[in-house]
Design a protein around this motif. Structure first.
Motif, PDB file in Angstrom:
ATOM      1  N   VAL A   2       3.056  17.770   2.479  1.00  0.00           N
ATOM      2  CA  VAL A   2       3.007  16.643   1.553  1.00  0.00           C
ATOM      3  C   VAL A   2       3.967  15.527   1.942  1.00  0.00           C
ATOM      4  O   VAL A   2       3.704  14.349   1.667  1.00  0.00           O
ATOM      5  N   GLY A   3       5.081  15.858   2.593  1.00  0.00           N
ATOM      6  CA  GLY A   3       5.976  14.818   3.092  1.00  0.00           C
ATOM      7  C   GLY A   3       5.335  14.017   4.210  1.00  0.00           C
ATOM      8  O   GLY A   3       5.433  12.778   4.243  1.00  0.00           O
ATOM      9  N   HIS A   4       4.693  14.711   5.138  1.00  0.00           N
ATOM     10  CA  HIS A   4       3.959  14.019   6.197  1.00  0.00           C
ATOM     11  C   HIS A   4       2.858  13.140   5.612  1.00  0.00           C
ATOM     12  O   HIS A   4       2.646  12.000   6.056  1.00  0.00           O
ATOM     13  N   ARG A   5       2.163  13.686   4.623  1.00  0.00           N
ATOM     14  CA  ARG A   5       1.034  12.944   4.043  1.00  0.00           C
ATOM     15  C   ARG A   5       1.499  11.670   3.348  1.00  0.00           C
ATOM     16  O   ARG A   5       0.779  10.671   3.326  1.00  0.00           O
ATOM     17  N   ARG A   6       2.688  11.694   2.768  1.00  0.00           N
ATOM     18  CA  ARG A   6       3.219  10.461   2.189  1.00  0.00           C
ATOM     19  C   ARG A   6       3.368   9.393   3.264  1.00  0.00           C
ATOM     20  O   ARG A   6       2.997   8.228   3.050  1.00  0.00           O
ATOM     21  N   ILE A   7       3.912   9.770   4.418  1.00  0.00           N
ATOM     22  CA  ILE A   7       4.058   8.810   5.509  1.00  0.00           C
ATOM     23  C   ILE A   7       2.690   8.324   5.987  1.00  0.00           C
ATOM     24  O   ILE A   7       2.475   7.114   6.200  1.00  0.00           O
ATOM     25  N   LEU A   8       1.742   9.259   6.144  1.00  0.00           N
ATOM     26  CA  LEU A   8       0.410   8.885   6.637  1.00  0.00           C
ATOM     27  C   LEU A   8      -0.294   7.931   5.672  1.00  0.00           C
ATOM     28  O   LEU A   8      -0.989   7.001   6.105  1.00  0.00           O
ATOM     29  N   ARG A   9      -0.130   8.132   4.385  1.00  0.00           N
ATOM     30  CA  ARG A   9      -0.735   7.215   3.409  1.00  0.00           C
ATOM     31  C   ARG A   9      -0.117   5.826   3.507  1.00  0.00           C
ATOM     32  O   ARG A   9      -0.817   4.806   3.415  1.00  0.00           O
ATOM     33  N   GLU A  10       1.201   5.767   3.705  1.00  0.00           N
ATOM     34  CA  GLU A  10       1.862   4.473   3.877  1.00  0.00           C
ATOM     35  C   GLU A  10       1.361   3.778   5.139  1.00  0.00           C
ATOM     36  O   GLU A  10       1.161   2.556   5.152  1.00  0.00           O
ATOM     37  N   VAL A  11       1.145   4.544   6.207  1.00  0.00           N
ATOM     38  CA  VAL A  11       0.589   3.978   7.437  1.00  0.00           C
ATOM     39  C   VAL A  11      -0.789   3.375   7.168  1.00  0.00           C
ATOM     40  O   VAL A  11      -1.091   2.235   7.557  1.00  0.00           O
ATOM     41  N   ARG A  12      -1.639   4.156   6.489  1.00  0.00           N
ATOM     42  CA  ARG A  12      -2.994   3.699   6.200  1.00  0.00           C
ATOM     43  C   ARG A  12      -2.988   2.436   5.340  1.00  0.00           C
ATOM     44  O   ARG A  12      -3.722   1.478   5.597  1.00  0.00           O
ATOM     45  N   GLU A  13      -2.150   2.424   4.306  1.00  0.00           N
ATOM     46  CA  GLU A  13      -2.137   1.287   3.384  1.00  0.00           C
ATOM     47  C   GLU A  13      -1.603   0.021   4.048  1.00  0.00           C
ATOM     48  O   GLU A  13      -2.161  -1.069   3.847  1.00  0.00           O
ATOM     49  N   LEU A  14      -0.542   0.140   4.844  1.00  0.00           N
ATOM     50  CA  LEU A  14      -0.008  -1.038   5.541  1.00  0.00           C
ATOM     51  C   LEU A  14      -1.021  -1.550   6.559  1.00  0.00           C
ATOM     52  O   LEU A  14      -1.227  -2.766   6.696  1.00  0.00           O
TER      53      LEU A  14
END
Length: 318
Positions: A30-42
């Motif tokens: 879930v920590g990795h997924r938080r980063i991946l979601r931020e990557v996708r959104e930016l």
């Protein structure tokens, strides 16, 4: 489908402009997924490409083999999980002794900027890189200002006072705490592989099972678990009870993963299965006879069905 590149030579000239995150991402928790979601959104806001740089083998296997962690996921599994979060391209960089010698400045300039066209780099707050881990988030931010990319540091995720990390998840799985591991992963811990022939005693003396060879690097504590079994050559899914252990009632000496399907197997036996570990019921133990073992398995099945009913009620309230 995400584009997967397995060397620098494979990466196209138009890999960038990219929003990039860098790391090992074992388990894609879930920590990795938080980063991946931020990557996708930016990336969506800026019109850039959501991208990941990861490594194979794990860098510790090159620079400190004695301290290298056992891994929960293969590079291919990590890529599939990253794709679920909207990542469009992944470079799985072969980590070599040469790569390990690069300074932080060389790594960022040669890989992130020149080859991957990074316009933004998002990392966790414990990110380290370069020879002897000389680079940290402060160094990355300084390099970004000089080389023309944005640096964003994403805080770690905590659950019940514990920081979510791949090492914490490995420890939970190996202690049999698969419910805790599930919370940190954001999905159940699972094993996948080919269905293998059993010893022929289950169907005759106890209950029929689907058997999976235990070949993964990270394995749960031996015992009996509530599980979910999926046939990977179709869409069949079964609630199940799985014994992970050595079959002591029958004098077993090799680890086995034996799943009793609560709804029964109809049709052909699947060639490959995935077993998701949901809840640990009890320790594995030796019984005085197959009949006593069978009676215990049926009691385990009753408890497992009750567990699935409780889970269904909980999901219905959400």
């Amino acid at each position: 489908m995400a584009l997967i590149y397995r060397s620098l030579d494979e990466t196209p000239a138009d890999f960038g402009p990219s929003v990039l995150t860098v790391g090992n991402f074992d388990g894609v928790h879930v920590g990795h997924r938080r980063i991946l979601r931020e990557v996708r959104e930016l990336a969506a806001r800026e019109g850039w490409k959501p991208s990941v740089l990861t490594f194979d083998p794990h860098p510790a296997r090159v620079v400190a083999p004695a301290r290298a962690p056992r891994l929960m996921t293969t590079p291919a599994e990590r890529c599939r999980l990253m794709e679920e979060e909207g990542i469009e391209q992944v470079l799985v960089l072969p980590f070599t002794a040469e790569v390990a010698r690069w300074s932080p400045e060389e790594f960022v300039a040669r890989i992130l900027v020149e080859r991957l066209g990074a316009r933004a780099v998002l990392v966790g707050d414990n990110f380290r890189f370069g020879h002897n881990h000389a680079g940290d988030t402060r160094v990355l931010d300084d390099l970004g200002r000089r080389l023309g990319f944005l640096t964003r540091v994403i805080a770690a995720v905590s659950q019940r006072g514990q920081t979510v990390s791949s090492s914490a998840i490995r420890a939970a799985v190996e202690a049999g705490a698969v419910s805790r591991a599930r919370r940190m992963l954001g999905r159940p811990f699972r094993l996948e592989g080919a269905v293998v022939r059993g010893h022929g005693v289950g169907a005759k003396q106890t209950v029929p099972t689907l058997n999976l060879a235990a070949t993964a690097e990270v394995l749960p504590k031996t015992g009996v678990y509530v599980t979910r079994t999926t046939g990977l050559d179709g869409d069949r899914l079964w609630p199940s009870v799985t014994n992970f252990g050595y079959r002591p009632t029958f004098g077993g000496s090799e680890l086995s993963v034996e799943s009793f399907l609560l709804s029964g197997l109809e049709g052909e036996t699947p060639a490959c299965i995935r077993v998701e570990f949901l809840y640990r019921l009890r320790d594995e133990r030796k019984f005085d006879s197959p009949e006593l073992l069978k009676a215990q398995i049926l009691r385990d099945a009753t408890r497992a069905r009750a567990w699935f009913r409780r889970e269904a009620r909980w999901h219905n309230r959400q």
